[in-house]
Write a protein that holds these residues in place. Structure first.
Motif, PDB file in Angstrom:
ATOM      1  N   LEU A   8       0.853  -1.175   0.000  1.00  0.00           N
ATOM      2  CA  LEU A   8       0.000   0.000   0.000  1.00  0.00           C
ATOM      3  C   LEU A   8       0.893   1.230   0.000  1.00  0.00           C
ATOM      4  N   PHE A   9       0.679   2.113  -0.957  1.00  0.00           N
ATOM      5  CA  PHE A   9       1.399   3.384  -1.027  1.00  0.00           C
ATOM      6  C   PHE A   9       0.419   4.485  -0.667  1.00  0.00           C
ATOM      7  N   PHE A  10       0.765   5.282   0.327  1.00  0.00           N
ATOM      8  CA  PHE A  10      -0.125   6.316   0.855  1.00  0.00           C
ATOM      9  C   PHE A  10       0.521   7.673   0.634  1.00  0.00           C
ATOM     10  N   HIS A  11      -0.112   8.499  -0.162  1.00  0.00           N
ATOM     11  CA  HIS A  11       0.390   9.837  -0.470  1.00  0.00           C
ATOM     12  C   HIS A  11      -0.284  10.829   0.484  1.00  0.00           C
ATOM     13  N   CYS A  12       0.508  11.584   1.246  1.00  0.00           N
ATOM     14  CA  CYS A  12      -0.065  12.571   2.161  1.00  0.00           C
ATOM     15  C   CYS A  12       0.880  13.755   2.305  1.00  0.00           C
ATOM     16  N   ASN A  13       0.442  14.749   3.052  1.00  0.00           N
ATOM     17  CA  ASN A  13       1.280  15.925   3.273  1.00  0.00           C
ATOM     18  C   ASN A  13       1.507  16.119   4.768  1.00  0.00           C
ATOM     19  N   ASP A  14       2.200  17.176   5.113  1.00  0.00           N
ATOM     20  CA  ASP A  14       2.524  17.396   6.525  1.00  0.00           C
ATOM     21  C   ASP A  14       1.307  17.760   7.375  1.00  0.00           C
ATOM     22  N   GLN A  15       0.218  18.188   6.753  1.00  0.00           N
ATOM     23  CA  GLN A  15      -0.984  18.512   7.516  1.00  0.00           C
ATOM     24  C   GLN A  15      -1.759  17.264   7.933  1.00  0.00           C
ATOM     25  N   SER A  16      -1.597  16.191   7.182  1.00  0.00           N
ATOM     26  CA  SER A  16      -2.382  14.989   7.471  1.00  0.00           C
ATOM     27  C   SER A  16      -1.539  13.772   7.827  1.00  0.00           C
ATOM     28  N   ALA A  17      -0.219  13.878   7.763  1.00  0.00           N
ATOM     29  CA  ALA A  17       0.646  12.708   7.967  1.00  0.00           C
ATOM     30  C   ALA A  17       0.461  12.066   9.334  1.00  0.00           C
ATOM     31  N   HIS A  18       0.315  12.859  10.386  1.00  0.00           N
ATOM     32  CA  HIS A  18       0.173  12.288  11.723  1.00  0.00           C
ATOM     33  C   HIS A  18      -1.144  11.527  11.854  1.00  0.00           C
ATOM     34  N   LEU A  19      -2.202  12.009  11.204  1.00  0.00           N
ATOM     35  CA  LEU A  19      -3.482  11.302  11.246  1.00  0.00           C
ATOM     36  C   LEU A  19      -3.435  10.044  10.379  1.00  0.00           C
ATOM     37  N   ALA A  20      -2.771  10.153   9.238  1.00  0.00           N
ATOM     38  CA  ALA A  20      -2.623   8.981   8.368  1.00  0.00           C
ATOM     39  C   ALA A  20      -1.838   7.888   9.083  1.00  0.00           C
ATOM     40  N   ARG A  21      -0.790   8.274   9.785  1.00  0.00           N
ATOM     41  CA  ARG A  21       0.021   7.302  10.528  1.00  0.00           C
ATOM     42  C   ARG A  21      -0.817   6.599  11.587  1.00  0.00           C
ATOM     43  N   PHE A  22      -1.649   7.361  12.296  1.00  0.00           N
ATOM     44  CA  PHE A  22      -2.536   6.783  13.302  1.00  0.00           C
ATOM     45  C   PHE A  22      -3.480   5.750  12.659  1.00  0.00           C
ATOM     46  N   VAL A  23      -4.099   6.127  11.548  1.00  0.00           N
ATOM     47  CA  VAL A  23      -5.042   5.232  10.867  1.00  0.00           C
ATOM     48  C   VAL A  23      -4.339   3.975  10.369  1.00  0.00           C
ATOM     49  N   LEU A  24      -3.168   4.128   9.787  1.00  0.00           N
ATOM     50  CA  LEU A  24      -2.421   2.970   9.297  1.00  0.00           C
ATOM     51  C   LEU A  24      -2.017   2.049  10.438  1.00  0.00           C
ATOM     52  N   ASP A  25      -1.567   2.627  11.550  1.00  0.00           N
ATOM     53  CA  ASP A  25      -1.198   1.816  12.719  1.00  0.00           C
ATOM     54  C   ASP A  25      -2.408   1.066  13.262  1.00  0.00           C
ATOM     55  N   GLU A  26      -3.561   1.700  13.291  1.00  0.00           N
ATOM     56  CA  GLU A  26      -4.785   1.060  13.780  1.00  0.00           C
ATOM     57  C   GLU A  26      -5.223  -0.083  12.863  1.00  0.00           C
ATOM     58  N   SER A  27      -5.010   0.079  11.587  1.00  0.00           N
ATOM     59  CA  SER A  27      -5.509  -0.894  10.604  1.00  0.00           C
ATOM     60  C   SER A  27      -4.562  -2.037  10.342  1.00  0.00           C
ATOM     61  N   PHE A  28      -3.255  -1.792  10.424  1.00  0.00           N
ATOM     62  CA  PHE A  28      -2.283  -2.831  10.119  1.00  0.00           C
ATOM     63  C   PHE A  28      -1.562  -3.275  11.371  1.00  0.00           C
TER      64      PHE A  28
END
Length: 102
Positions: free
Chosen positions: A82-102
């Motif tokens: 899975l490749f996830f494209h994000c920016n500095d405004q959303s990276a911390h939330l994306a990391r949280f979601v990815l950690d919760e899911s995987f």
């Protein structure tokens, strides 16, 4: 021979039509939590596009991501990526979601 297919549309709806562990690669380029309406046009200027990246809260954005990431996890093969494209405004939330899911 490997079969390649490209799916377009709301990824949540498309993902629901796919079998478990059937996908080798997912590329995700979600909204970036910019809190802006983005307006774009083609190079010729003949077509114009716009989309809203507006959210009432971080919780709403996280739920949006979480619903989709969970489905992506379901359809990914054990050897999938899975490749996830994000920016500095959303990276911390994306990391949280990815950690919760995987």
């Amino acid at each position: 021979m490997t079969s390649i297919s490209l799916h377009t549309g709301d990824c949540l709806e498309v993902l629901k039509t796919l079998d478990n562990a059937s996908v080798d690669l997912v590329y995700l380029d979600p909204p970036f939590l910019t809190q802006k309406t983005h307006c774009l046009s083609t190079r010729s200027g003949k077509k114009h596009y716009s989309f809203e990246d507006l959210w009432t809260s971080h919780s709403e954005y996280v739920k949006f991501l979480l619903d989709r990431i969970r489905e992506m996890h379901r359809v990914l093969k054990d050897t999938g990526s899975l490749f996830f494209h994000c920016n500095d405004q959303s990276a911390h939330l994306a990391r949280f979601v990815l950690d919760e899911s995987f």
